[in-house]
Scaffold this motif. Sequence first.
Motif, PDB file in Angstrom:
ATOM      1  N   PRO A   1       9.418   6.901  -3.785  1.00 47.57           N
ATOM      2  CA  PRO A   1       9.219   6.440  -2.338  1.00 47.57           C
ATOM      3  C   PRO A   1       7.702   6.407  -2.152  1.00 47.57           C
ATOM      4  O   PRO A   1       7.006   7.407  -2.478  1.00 47.57           O
ATOM      5  CB  PRO A   1       9.967   7.302  -1.661  1.00 47.57           C
ATOM      6  N   ARG A   2       7.264   5.374  -1.423  1.00 46.05           N
ATOM      7  CA  ARG A   2       5.781   5.608  -0.860  1.00 46.05           C
ATOM      8  C   ARG A   2       5.644   6.686   0.150  1.00 46.05           C
ATOM      9  O   ARG A   2       6.550   7.427   0.763  1.00 46.05           O
ATOM     10  CB  ARG A   2       5.621   4.175  -0.021  1.00 46.05           C
ATOM     11  N   HIS A   3       4.287   7.353   0.305  1.00 41.29           N
ATOM     12  CA  HIS A   3       4.150   8.593   1.220  1.00 41.29           C
ATOM     13  C   HIS A   3       3.978   7.857   2.382  1.00 41.29           C
ATOM     14  O   HIS A   3       2.910   7.178   2.788  1.00 41.29           O
ATOM     15  CB  HIS A   3       2.999   9.022   0.700  1.00 41.29           C
TER      16      HIS A   3
ATOM     17  N   ASP B   1      10.300   0.313   9.196  1.00 41.87           N
ATOM     18  CA  ASP B   1       9.250  -0.342   9.728  1.00 41.87           C
ATOM     19  C   ASP B   1       8.746  -1.216   8.887  1.00 41.87           C
ATOM     20  O   ASP B   1       8.171  -2.537   9.562  1.00 41.87           O
ATOM     21  CB  ASP B   1       8.171   0.632  10.073  1.00 41.87           C
ATOM     22  N   VAL B   2       8.811  -1.315   7.584  1.00 41.26           N
ATOM     23  CA  VAL B   2       8.401  -2.281   6.609  1.00 41.26           C
ATOM     24  C   VAL B   2       9.418  -3.480   6.893  1.00 41.26           C
ATOM     25  O   VAL B   2       8.870  -4.760   6.854  1.00 41.26           O
ATOM     26  CB  VAL B   2       8.326  -1.861   5.074  1.00 41.26           C
ATOM     27  N   VAL B   3      10.461  -3.325   6.712  1.00 50.50           N
ATOM     28  CA  VAL B   3      11.462  -4.435   6.896  1.00 50.50           C
ATOM     29  C   VAL B   3      11.234  -5.061   8.138  1.00 50.50           C
ATOM     30  O   VAL B   3      11.296  -6.304   8.308  1.00 50.50           O
ATOM     31  CB  VAL B   3      12.934  -3.853   6.698  1.00 50.50           C
ATOM     32  N   ASP B   4      11.079  -4.370   9.352  1.00 54.15           N
ATOM     33  CA  ASP B   4      11.064  -4.789  10.715  1.00 54.15           C
ATOM     34  C   ASP B   4       9.715  -5.836  10.799  1.00 54.15           C
ATOM     35  O   ASP B   4       9.669  -6.718  11.346  1.00 54.15           O
ATOM     36  CB  ASP B   4      10.900  -3.762  11.751  1.00 54.15           C
ATOM     37  N   ALA B   5       8.376  -5.185   9.889  1.00 59.21           N
ATOM     38  CA  ALA B   5       7.270  -6.080  10.028  1.00 59.21           C
ATOM     39  C   ALA B   5       7.535  -7.411   9.245  1.00 59.21           C
ATOM     40  O   ALA B   5       7.075  -8.492   9.634  1.00 59.21           O
ATOM     41  CB  ALA B   5       6.183  -5.162   9.475  1.00 59.21           C
ATOM     42  N   ILE B   6       8.318  -7.557   8.206  1.00 62.48           N
ATOM     43  CA  ILE B   6       8.387  -8.802   7.408  1.00 62.48           C
ATOM     44  C   ILE B   6       9.422  -9.678   8.104  1.00 62.48           C
ATOM     45  O   ILE B   6       9.056 -10.908   8.320  1.00 62.48           O
ATOM     46  CB  ILE B   6       9.189  -8.231   6.033  1.00 62.48           C
TER      47      ILE B   6
ATOM     48  N   ASP C   1       0.685  -1.154  -0.005  1.00 66.13           N
ATOM     49  CA  ASP C   1       0.042  -0.074   0.210  1.00 66.13           C
ATOM     50  C   ASP C   1       0.829   1.277  -0.188  1.00 66.13           C
ATOM     51  O   ASP C   1       1.627   1.324   0.949  1.00 66.13           O
ATOM     52  CB  ASP C   1      -0.751  -0.071   1.223  1.00 66.13           C
ATOM     53  N   ALA C   2       0.703   2.182  -0.869  1.00 66.39           N
ATOM     54  CA  ALA C   2       1.441   3.349  -1.131  1.00 66.39           C
ATOM     55  C   ALA C   2       1.397   4.333   0.130  1.00 66.39           C
ATOM     56  O   ALA C   2       2.016   5.143   0.237  1.00 66.39           O
ATOM     57  CB  ALA C   2       1.048   4.115  -2.560  1.00 66.39           C
ATOM     58  N   GLY C   3       0.175   4.225   0.789  1.00 69.10           N
ATOM     59  CA  GLY C   3      -0.221   5.090   1.846  1.00 69.10           C
ATOM     60  C   GLY C   3       0.047   4.146   3.118  1.00 69.10           C
ATOM     61  O   GLY C   3      -0.916   4.530   4.115  1.00 69.10           O
ATOM     62  N   LEU C   4       0.929   3.346   3.537  1.00 70.14           N
ATOM     63  CA  LEU C   4       0.776   2.503   4.516  1.00 70.14           C
ATOM     64  C   LEU C   4       1.370   3.440   5.582  1.00 70.14           C
ATOM     65  O   LEU C   4       2.102   4.169   5.664  1.00 70.14           O
ATOM     66  CB  LEU C   4       2.210   1.461   4.455  1.00 70.14           C
ATOM     67  N   ASP C   5       0.313   3.054   6.768  1.00 75.09           N
ATOM     68  CA  ASP C   5       0.760   3.637   8.104  1.00 75.09           C
ATOM     69  C   ASP C   5       1.849   3.219   8.814  1.00 75.09           C
ATOM     70  O   ASP C   5       1.821   2.335   9.497  1.00 75.09           O
ATOM     71  CB  ASP C   5      -0.578   3.631   9.226  1.00 75.09           C
ATOM     72  N   ALA C   6       3.129   3.984   8.457  1.00 73.84           N
ATOM     73  CA  ALA C   6       4.439   3.491   9.038  1.00 73.84           C
ATOM     74  C   ALA C   6       5.351   4.913   9.110  1.00 73.84           C
ATOM     75  O   ALA C   6       4.962   5.986   8.583  1.00 73.84           O
ATOM     76  CB  ALA C   6       5.084   2.741   8.148  1.00 73.84           C
ATOM     77  N   PHE C   7       6.240   4.850  10.255  1.00 72.07           N
ATOM     78  CA  PHE C   7       7.001   6.027  10.538  1.00 72.07           C
ATOM     79  C   PHE C   7       8.009   6.188   9.283  1.00 72.07           C
ATOM     80  O   PHE C   7       8.508   7.313   8.922  1.00 72.07           O
ATOM     81  CB  PHE C   7       7.655   5.812  11.912  1.00 72.07           C
TER      82      PHE C   7
END
Length: 242
Positions: free
Chosen positions: A95-97, A29-34, A19-25
């Motif tokens: 980059p994602r927003h 955080d995306v890497v940590d979630a995976i 999701d391009a509008g992912l709620d993350a700082f």
Amino acid sequence: TTEEFLQLPVEFLKKYLSDAGLDAFEEQDVVDAIRLWAEHNLEERRPHLRELMECVCFSCLDCAELDYIRETDKVFAGVSGIAELMEDQSRHAQPRHIQLDALLVLGGIEYSEEEYGASINNKMFVLDPHCEYFEHCHLPESLQINGGCVVCAVGDEGFVTGGSDSPSQAWKLKSDEPWTILSWTRLGSLKKGRKWHGMVAHNGAVYVVGGETSKQERRLRTVEVYCKDTNSWKNIKPLKEG
């Protein structure tokens, strides 16, 4: 909850992380979630890591983290094609927003048991949605002893308006990066000075609503919207009652 996240099917997780509008700082955080999801059952989930890592915008990670993922990380280091994914920057040219929600805490009275008294807090604190400290900056002088002013956030900007001592003032808190390196800019004055009013952001616009005047404590019905192009406030349809 964390447990529900760990049980997500890989298809759901991939759709969420893409999701391009992912709620993350930040992209980290995306890497940590995976990593967290994979470690829950690493042997079974290892075959899915390549497709999940395709959701990562590697251009938003620093060099140290890229080296760690590629060479040391026990989860990602052995993933087939991970180096090629990192080098293929064309896949992540935009980059994602990052949706960075923040809580703004404005001034107030600070009590100290050691000094046996109270003092005015002249800072604004930025907290993350879990109320953990993120950043702070000093308030402009006219806001430091100005009760009744109101603050709201729009994206990575904060707006402060009104108050008992300077009821027509308006300020914008700007950050060079999401809620870091903070600086203040004085905006055009409100058409009607007010305190203890409402302020809300809707579809990127900032509105001030109602409140009281500094004289005779009269309740206001007026509503104003900030016009960015002209750095001014415009009256719109008023409230039915103040």
